[in-house]
Motif scaffolding. Structure first.
Motif, mmCIF file in Angstrom:
data_model
loop_
_atom_site.group_PDB
_atom_site.id
_atom_site.type_symbol
_atom_site.label_atom_id
_atom_site.label_comp_id
_atom_site.label_asym_id
_atom_site.label_seq_id
_atom_site.Cartn_x
_atom_site.Cartn_y
_atom_site.Cartn_z
ATOM 1 N N UNK A 121 41.346 34.542 18.195
ATOM 2 C CA UNK A 121 41.166 33.098 18.297
ATOM 3 C C UNK A 121 40.663 32.475 17.001
ATOM 4 N N UNK A 144 41.770 33.906 13.997
ATOM 5 C CA UNK A 144 42.947 34.162 13.172
ATOM 6 C C UNK A 144 42.700 34.911 11.869
ATOM 7 N N UNK A 181 35.701 36.158 22.443
ATOM 8 C CA UNK A 181 36.785 37.135 22.565
ATOM 9 C C UNK A 181 36.531 38.314 21.612
ATOM 10 N N UNK A 225 49.096 47.391 22.334
ATOM 11 C CA UNK A 225 49.905 47.295 23.548
ATOM 12 C C UNK A 225 49.555 46.036 24.340
ATOM 13 N N UNK A 226 48.370 45.484 24.120
ATOM 14 C CA UNK A 226 47.975 44.262 24.830
ATOM 15 C C UNK A 226 48.285 43.012 24.012
ATOM 16 N N UNK A 227 47.958 43.071 22.721
ATOM 17 C CA UNK A 227 48.005 41.843 21.918
ATOM 18 C C UNK A 227 49.118 41.848 20.873
ATOM 19 N N UNK A 234 53.175 13.588 33.514
ATOM 20 C CA UNK A 234 54.202 13.300 32.510
ATOM 21 C C UNK A 234 55.499 12.809 33.159
ATOM 22 N N UNK A 274 54.718 21.832 6.208
ATOM 23 C CA UNK A 274 53.942 20.606 6.413
ATOM 24 C C UNK A 274 54.666 19.674 7.373
ATOM 25 N N UNK A 288 53.341 18.191 10.851
ATOM 26 C CA UNK A 288 53.238 16.760 11.152
ATOM 27 C C UNK A 288 53.996 16.434 12.427
ATOM 28 N N UNK A 296 49.591 25.766 14.065
ATOM 29 C CA UNK A 296 48.819 26.957 13.715
ATOM 30 C C UNK A 296 48.155 27.563 14.954
ATOM 31 N N UNK A 297 48.104 26.777 16.049
ATOM 32 C CA UNK A 297 47.474 27.301 17.268
ATOM 33 C C UNK A 297 48.457 28.098 18.117
ATOM 34 N N UNK A 298 49.720 28.096 17.712
ATOM 35 C CA UNK A 298 50.694 28.795 18.539
ATOM 36 C C UNK A 298 50.344 30.268 18.624
ATOM 37 N N UNK A 335 53.243 40.957 24.080
ATOM 38 C CA UNK A 335 53.941 42.243 24.049
ATOM 39 C C UNK A 335 54.080 42.816 25.453
ATOM 40 N N UNK A 336 53.464 42.160 26.433
ATOM 41 C CA UNK A 336 53.492 42.699 27.794
ATOM 42 C C UNK A 336 54.766 42.332 28.541
ATOM 43 N N UNK A 381 45.811 40.860 27.661
ATOM 44 C CA UNK A 381 46.027 40.378 26.295
ATOM 45 C C UNK A 381 45.942 38.873 26.147
ATOM 46 N N UNK A 382 45.025 38.235 26.891
ATOM 47 C CA UNK A 382 44.959 36.776 26.776
ATOM 48 C C UNK A 382 44.094 36.367 25.577
ATOM 49 N N UNK A 383 44.403 35.208 25.040
ATOM 50 C CA UNK A 383 43.666 34.654 23.906
ATOM 51 C C UNK A 383 42.544 33.760 24.404
ATOM 52 N N UNK A 422 51.705 22.141 32.678
ATOM 53 C CA UNK A 422 51.976 20.780 33.118
ATOM 54 C C UNK A 422 53.311 20.782 33.842
ATOM 55 N N UNK A 432 55.928 19.345 32.946
ATOM 56 C CA UNK A 432 56.999 19.549 31.973
ATOM 57 C C UNK A 432 57.169 21.041 31.701
#
Lengths: 527, 181
Positions: A49, A51, A62, A89-91, A323, B26, B30, B36-38, B43-44, B140-142, B165, B167
């Motif tokens: 998180x 990076x 985390x 294997x997880x991340x 939305x 850039x 915009x 950058x948060x993507x 991998x699961x 493997x969650x962030x 959401x 969408x």
């Protein structure tokens, strides 16, 4: 003593400002060898998180979990490789700060090598090229001249190097491009309207705002307490409960607000409008989100009372938050049409509809655009707009008077604005400008009658009557108004004469006959 | 002479290429197409779903993935302290008409989770408590919210990081569900 205190404060300050220690003491393993391995592994794992920090450096929750996981695996006796694989294997590979060599990373690993190779090649090529071109000595110089100094390019060659610089046009062109790109970026991203607002210069303002807020809070609390007491004292009064809820909402005490509404709901056996109030209170309590429980209440309200404005507003908001912008616009548009023009909700709805259209990339029809514009302006603003428009129109008609439609609009606008002087000016102006038009004359006279202003405008009315007589000497209107103005001027005989002729010309079943007869008789008695 | 020209133009070209790359990045930032948060692809995907936490919020909410084998399931990592998790509840409620939705309360207290479900609604058929975040690491969650779509064989077919959401349902989850049929 004072110095000691200062020192202590300094120490505290430093403790606060130093970067937080990432690894907390309870994480450390008892076995120093395992702990060292845990640290080494942690240094190679990415805090996902943050990076670009390792989990060894990061204080993120985390990272903490991952450190604990690494130590747990070590305790199970797993090898470093196995631990890396376990987390990969997880991340995925992203968890490794040092990316493995895979087809996807060939370019990443290969580029530095390639750049060094290209650089070396270029260096060798320049060396060859700068070998003295002015002398006839072959590049493969005899061994006697192969000292380092002799290998240095001669002065002329250096000069030639300068001569090889790009033409000025290229330099100026590049500079122009860089400048243009910079300006373009500034135009795209720049916010010149955001000026600096140093806190230090706003201390007084901030202090005043804080004091005001404290005062408001105290007042709100006091009002809330008395409203609560009133609600408690009158447990069967719906009004007292709702007042309590309203005061609570203003004070930001949403728990109290819901309590008050809940009591009112019980007293009224779930009145739909109060159910909608509850839905609103729940949404407010959730920071404006129309939550599932709120949606259920909205549905309950609309089932019993399909036009309940609060419930409609909230169902539009729910669609917006989902939305589903077309649905939100449809609901809000319907609600806006049903509201009174000066309803305080109108500008809010207009703003919301615009925002929904923008978010959904939906175009607004001209008709809707006009409705929104009308809703967005307050009645005062609307009056100001109409006044400005009317004055423009009046000026235009003074220059080009032959415009019956323009005069009609002017008279209508003056009527809307309720501006009596302006209205009379417009009415007589129109009659004078459209001197051939009987209806313009009659309109002016009718307005004096409606507004009861005939007495102030006797001279103008006489002109109008004269014109009407020229256009159509036998018209009923002429007889009637002639009589009317005769009364106003005290010429009762003339009035009786004119009105009697008017009465004779009137059809037998005209509804004003009786009224006219009564007026004529009244005049006769005055004599 | 031409060589020397070349010596100017090669670095200039390299620099220009760098500028173009930076501009593209850039521009993406915009316009929002590059963030950058993507989060990188999980991998699961294609692998069997990892274990859920050991404790459920209540006995009624203790249904396991195995109990739903044979139908698609959405596992939604959430928390009462997570603001976007509130926003996705209405959409999850709609999704729950077609798919079994299981909640995993990530690093949350049971009392807080209960209050959260009372305030914002409960679209979940089961709610498990990942007190220490270990299930989060297994999956493997962030962070939260994060959702995984699991097919009838118990394999992960989709991971969505961020709130679900409406969408997201129409653009991402429904197409994935259609493919499973």
């Amino acid at each position: 003593m004072k110095a000691l205190l200062t020192l202590a404060m300094l120490a505290v300050g430093m403790g606060l400002s130093a970067p937080a220690m990432a690894i907390s003491p309870e994480e450390v393993m008892a076995d120093p060898r395992l702990e060292q391995r845990a640290r080494d592994i942690s240094k190679q794992l990415r805090c996902l998180v943050c990076q670009n920090q390792s989990i060894d450096d990061s204080d993120a929750p985390l990272a903490q979990d991952l450190r604990r996981e690494v130590r747990l695996q070590l305790r199970y006796g797993m090898s470093d490789e196995a631990i890396f694989d376990h987390l990969r294997a997880k991340f995925g590979d992203y968890v490794l700060l040092k990316p493995p060599v895979t087809p996807a990373t060939y370019a990443l690993w290969g580029l530095p090598v390639a750049l060094v190779l290209i650089g070396g090649l270029a260096f060798v090529m320049t060396r060859r090229n700068t070998a003295p071109p002015t002398t006839s000595t072959p590049t493969t110089a005899p061994p006697t001249t192969s000292s380092p100094i002799a290998d240095m390019p001669p002065q002329d060659a250096l000069k030639d190097d300068m001569g090889g610089a790009p033409p000025p046009a290229v330099i100026w062109g590049s500079m122009a491009i860089v400048l243009a790109v910079s300006l373009g970026l500034y135009a795209l991203l720049g916010r010149p309207e955001l000026t600096a607002q140093p806190l230090a210069e706003r201390q007084d303002q901030i202090l005043a705002a804080k004091q005001q807020q404290a005062k408001d809070n105290a007042k709100n609390t006091e009002r809330l307490n008395s409203a609560r007491a009133a609600a408690d004292a009158n447990p069967s009064s719906v009004e007292a409960q709702l007042t309590y809820a309203m005061v609570a909402a203003q004070a930001g005490a949403y728990g109290d607000e819901r309590q008050g509404i809940a009591r009112a709901l019980e007293l009224t056996d779930r009145d739909p409008s109060i159910v909608a109030l509850m839905a609103e209170a729940i949404s407010r309590d959730s920071g404006g989100m129309v939550t599932l429980p709120a949606r259920k209440l909205v549905a309950e309200t609309l089932a019993k009372k399909p036009a309940e404005p609060r419930a409609l507003y909230l169902s539009g908001l729910a669609a917006y938050q989902d939305e589903d912008f077309p649905k939100a616009i449809t609901i809000w548009q319907g609600l806006l049409a049903a509201l009174a023009e000066d309803d305080p909700l109108s500008p809010v709805l207009a703003r919301n509809i615009r925002s929904a259209a923008e978010s959904g990339g939906l175009p607004l029809s001209d008709e809707l655009e006009r409705v929104l514009m009308a809703a967005e302006t307050t009645p005062d603003e609307q009056a100001a707009m109409i006044t400005a428009m009317v004055e423009g129109l009046e000026e235009r008609l003074a220059n080009t008077p032959d415009d019956p439609e323009g005069w009609s609009r002017l008279i209508q606008s003056r009527q809307v604005l309720n501006d009596e002087d302006g209205l009379m000016r417009a009415a007589f102006g129109a009659a004078a400008a459209l001197r051939e038009d009987a209806s313009a004359q009659v309109r002016a006279l009718t307005i004096t009658l409606e507004r009861n202003t005939g007495r102030q405008y006797l001279a103008e009315a006489a002109d109008v009557l004269a014109r009407l007589r020229m256009i159509n000497p036998d018209s009923l209107e002429l007889l009637f108004f002639d009589g009317h103005f005769a009364v106003l001027q005290g010429q009762n005989d003339r009035a009786i004469d004119q009105w009697s002729r008017f009465l004779d010309a009137l059809p037998e079943d005209a509804p004003i006959r009786d009224d006219m007869i009564a007026q004529i008789n009244a005049l006769k008695q005055q004599d | 002479m031409t060589r020397q020209r070349l010596m100017f133009f090669i670095p200039a070209a390299v620099f220009l290429a760098f500028l173009v790359m930076a501009s593209v990045a850039l521009y993406g930032t915009i316009t929002g197409s590059r963030s950058p948060d993507q989060v990188p692809q999980s991998v699961l995907i294609g692998r069997p779903a990892p274990d859920l936490p050991e404790h459920a919020l209540s006995d009624e909410l203790a249904k396991t993935l195995a109990q739903f084998r044979g139908q698609p399931v959405l596992v939604n990592f959430m928390a009462s302290w997570c603001i976007p998790c509130r926003a996705e509840i209405p959409a999850l409620d709609v999704l729950a008409e077609d798919v079994v939705v299981i909640g995993v309360a990530y690093k949350d207290k049971a009392a807080d989770t209960r209050a959260f479900l009372a305030d914002y609604g409960n679209p979940y058929q089961a709610v498990w408590m990942d007190d220490d975040g270990r299930a989060g690491i297994r999956w493997g969650i962030y962070g939260v919210p994060e959702s995984f779509l699991i097919d009838k064989h118990g394999r992960i077919v989709l991971r969505h990081a961020g709130p679900v959401f409406k969408s997201v349902i129409t653009d991402v989850i429904t197409p994935a569900l259609d493919q499973l049929k």
